[in-house]
Design a protein around this motif. Sequence first.
Motif, mmCIF file in Angstrom:
data_model
loop_
_atom_site.group_PDB
_atom_site.id
_atom_site.type_symbol
_atom_site.label_atom_id
_atom_site.label_comp_id
_atom_site.label_asym_id
_atom_site.label_seq_id
_atom_site.Cartn_x
_atom_site.Cartn_y
_atom_site.Cartn_z
ATOM 1 N N SER A 94 0.678 -1.325 -0.208
ATOM 2 C CA SER A 94 -0.023 0.116 -0.119
ATOM 3 C C SER A 94 0.849 1.337 0.148
ATOM 4 C CB SER A 94 -0.843 0.138 1.151
ATOM 5 O OG SER A 94 -1.951 -1.259 1.331
ATOM 6 N N SER A 95 1.955 1.093 0.228
ATOM 7 C CA SER A 95 2.891 2.418 0.634
ATOM 8 C C SER A 95 3.857 2.889 -0.818
ATOM 9 C CB SER A 95 3.822 1.966 1.585
ATOM 10 O OG SER A 95 4.724 1.061 1.254
ATOM 11 N N ALA A 96 3.854 3.965 -0.976
ATOM 12 C CA ALA A 96 4.676 4.365 -1.971
ATOM 13 C C ALA A 96 6.347 3.813 -1.946
ATOM 14 C CB ALA A 96 4.906 5.833 -1.864
ATOM 15 N N MET A 97 6.678 3.776 -0.418
ATOM 16 C CA MET A 97 7.974 3.195 -0.332
ATOM 17 C C MET A 97 8.002 1.504 -0.947
ATOM 18 S SD MET A 97 10.203 2.708 3.277
ATOM 19 C CE MET A 97 10.816 4.434 3.256
ATOM 20 N N GLY A 98 6.963 0.687 -0.353
ATOM 21 C CA GLY A 98 7.192 -0.393 -0.789
ATOM 22 C C GLY A 98 7.045 -0.700 -2.232
ATOM 23 N N ARG A 99 6.308 -0.022 -2.856
ATOM 24 C CA ARG A 99 6.221 -0.145 -4.401
ATOM 25 C C ARG A 99 7.202 0.234 -4.889
ATOM 26 N NH1 ARG A 99 -0.113 2.714 -4.575
ATOM 27 N NH2 ARG A 99 -1.200 0.958 -3.645
ATOM 28 N N PHE A 101 -1.434 7.755 -3.235
ATOM 29 C CA PHE A 101 -2.210 8.862 -2.691
ATOM 30 C C PHE A 101 -3.567 8.128 -2.095
ATOM 31 C CE2 PHE A 101 -0.289 10.679 -6.716
ATOM 32 C CZ PHE A 101 0.985 11.083 -6.042
ATOM 33 N N GLY A 102 -3.399 8.384 -0.802
ATOM 34 C CA GLY A 102 -4.578 7.801 0.165
ATOM 35 C C GLY A 102 -4.407 6.275 -0.159
ATOM 36 N N ASP A 103 -3.638 5.525 -0.368
ATOM 37 C CA ASP A 103 -3.588 4.191 -0.424
ATOM 38 C C ASP A 103 -3.284 3.519 0.875
ATOM 39 O OD1 ASP A 103 -4.466 4.141 -2.971
ATOM 40 O OD2 ASP A 103 -2.570 4.035 -3.773
ATOM 41 N N TRP A 104 -2.312 3.950 1.429
ATOM 42 C CA TRP A 104 -1.683 3.368 2.743
ATOM 43 C C TRP A 104 -2.518 4.053 3.943
ATOM 44 C CZ3 TRP A 104 1.399 6.689 6.622
ATOM 45 C CH2 TRP A 104 1.628 5.909 7.502
ATOM 46 N N GLN A 105 -2.753 5.344 3.925
ATOM 47 C CA GLN A 105 -3.794 5.991 4.626
ATOM 48 C C GLN A 105 -4.687 6.925 3.918
ATOM 49 O OE1 GLN A 105 -2.015 7.286 8.460
ATOM 50 N NE2 GLN A 105 -1.280 5.460 9.153
ATOM 51 N N PRO A 106 -5.892 6.821 3.999
ATOM 52 C CA PRO A 106 -6.920 7.851 3.302
ATOM 53 C C PRO A 106 -6.425 9.128 3.152
ATOM 54 C CG PRO A 106 -8.008 6.319 4.786
ATOM 55 C CD PRO A 106 -6.538 6.075 5.161
ATOM 56 N N ASP A 107 -5.868 9.936 4.567
ATOM 57 C CA ASP A 107 -5.477 11.352 4.423
ATOM 58 C C ASP A 107 -3.856 11.366 4.222
ATOM 59 O OD1 ASP A 107 -4.712 9.793 6.710
ATOM 60 O OD2 ASP A 107 -5.501 11.612 7.914
ATOM 61 N N VAL A 108 -3.069 10.540 3.861
ATOM 62 C CA VAL A 108 -1.733 10.636 3.388
ATOM 63 C C VAL A 108 -1.221 10.422 1.977
ATOM 64 C CG1 VAL A 108 0.471 9.809 4.016
ATOM 65 C CG2 VAL A 108 -0.999 10.074 5.796
ATOM 66 N N ASN A 109 -0.464 11.456 1.316
ATOM 67 C CA ASN A 109 0.030 11.037 -0.026
ATOM 68 C C ASN A 109 1.477 11.017 0.039
ATOM 69 O OD1 ASN A 109 -2.467 11.754 -1.078
ATOM 70 N ND2 ASN A 109 -2.165 13.809 -1.055
ATOM 71 N N ALA A 110 2.137 10.339 -0.729
ATOM 72 C CA ALA A 110 3.436 10.132 -0.611
ATOM 73 C C ALA A 110 3.912 9.680 -2.168
ATOM 74 C CB ALA A 110 3.929 9.099 0.202
ATOM 75 N N CYS A 170 8.802 10.363 0.474
ATOM 76 C CA CYS A 170 8.648 11.693 0.646
ATOM 77 C C CYS A 170 7.041 11.937 0.671
ATOM 78 C CB CYS A 170 8.987 12.845 -0.295
ATOM 79 S SG CYS A 170 8.680 14.430 -0.179
ATOM 80 N N GLY A 171 6.545 12.190 2.144
ATOM 81 C CA GLY A 171 4.935 12.172 2.280
ATOM 82 C C GLY A 171 4.618 13.103 3.438
ATOM 83 N N ALA A 172 3.251 13.185 3.397
ATOM 84 C CA ALA A 172 2.618 14.060 4.266
ATOM 85 C C ALA A 172 1.272 14.094 4.103
ATOM 86 C CB ALA A 172 3.298 15.639 4.125
ATOM 87 N N PRO A 173 0.646 14.393 4.944
ATOM 88 C CA PRO A 173 -0.970 14.556 4.944
ATOM 89 C C PRO A 173 -1.545 15.252 3.893
ATOM 90 C CG PRO A 173 -0.319 15.007 7.412
ATOM 91 C CD PRO A 173 1.040 15.019 6.461
ATOM 92 N N ALA A 174 -2.628 14.815 3.457
ATOM 93 C CA ALA A 174 -3.178 15.511 2.014
ATOM 94 C C ALA A 174 -3.529 16.920 2.334
ATOM 95 C CB ALA A 174 -4.454 14.497 1.774
ATOM 96 N N PHE A 175 -3.606 17.397 3.406
ATOM 97 C CA PHE A 175 -3.988 18.976 3.578
ATOM 98 C C PHE A 175 -2.660 19.536 3.437
ATOM 99 C CE2 PHE A 175 -3.104 17.751 8.024
ATOM 100 C CZ PHE A 175 -2.314 18.758 8.491
ATOM 101 N N LEU A 176 -1.482 18.806 3.776
ATOM 102 C CA LEU A 176 -0.193 19.581 3.306
ATOM 103 C C LEU A 176 0.334 19.559 2.092
ATOM 104 C CD1 LEU A 176 1.531 18.975 6.744
ATOM 105 C CD2 LEU A 176 0.623 21.328 5.751
ATOM 106 N N VAL A 177 0.073 18.346 1.266
ATOM 107 C CA VAL A 177 0.633 18.128 -0.009
ATOM 108 C C VAL A 177 -0.103 17.381 -0.737
ATOM 109 C CG1 VAL A 177 3.142 17.932 0.876
ATOM 110 C CG2 VAL A 177 1.932 15.939 0.668
#
Length: 272
Positions: A154-159, A205-214, A232-239
């Motif tokens: 689910s994570s960008a890092m894993g992918r 984008f919202g896959d690992w956690q609904p409100d986190v993009n990376a 590189c990731g952060a809550p969706a309201f920031l990035v």
Amino acid sequence: MSRRRAATPPPDPEAPPDRHFVTALARGLEVLGCFRQGEALLGNQEIAARTGLPKSTVSRLTHTLTELGYLHYVPELGRYRLGMAVLSLGRAMLGGLDIRRVARPLLEQLAVETRSVVALGTRDRMRMVYLEVARGDAAIAVNLETGSRISLLSSAMGRAWLTACPPAMRTALLRQWDGAQAERAEAVAARALAEQRDYGCCCSFGDWQPDVNAIALGFDPGGGLPPMVVNCGAPAFLVSPEYLLQEARPRLAAVVRRLEHSLGLAGMSPAS
């Protein structure tokens, strides 16, 4: 379909037995691997459920690991916590990763520039583990530390790790899932390879956690080390996804290039 975590790929019925593989050792390590981030105590019944081993076998393993200092028994609770011997191993392992020293200032600079959490990580079985973490403005919003483990699929890092590892390694890993999970793993790997080709990075984008993009980018650190990833990731309201792909992605790629260059110049080894 859910599946218990496996320390090694399932045996191939057509392959000859591996006479060098020590099953008892593998089971003991699987017991230690049951402890997750934020969990201090586990009982034999919980460990048996997670490993799929008989409770009698788990009892013998936990007793042995306690005698060796890898587990500590809490009699009033009838449960175990990780012992100091595990901490010593972890400190020795992290201390031998000189790549963390090289990466730290680069990660910190990227975290500030992108207002994100930036991390260096690699695969640990079926998950990703953070080896170094730096924080920008997202520090109070994403609770991840060195040693944190996150989803591989689910994570960008894993992918990104799936795209950076050798094809044979990726194929062997994907075979460790079965049923619906195997189909999902294959689809995730195909998508990751496509994103790496099209964007030069992998996304979540919202896959690992609904409100986190990376976003993340994998690389080969050399020196006998496994494939690694910078994310590189952060809550969706920031990035937003657009910000990450348009603004953060070139900076992320530059950090990975500088990291590869620094490691190559240093001729870095796992413990230099």
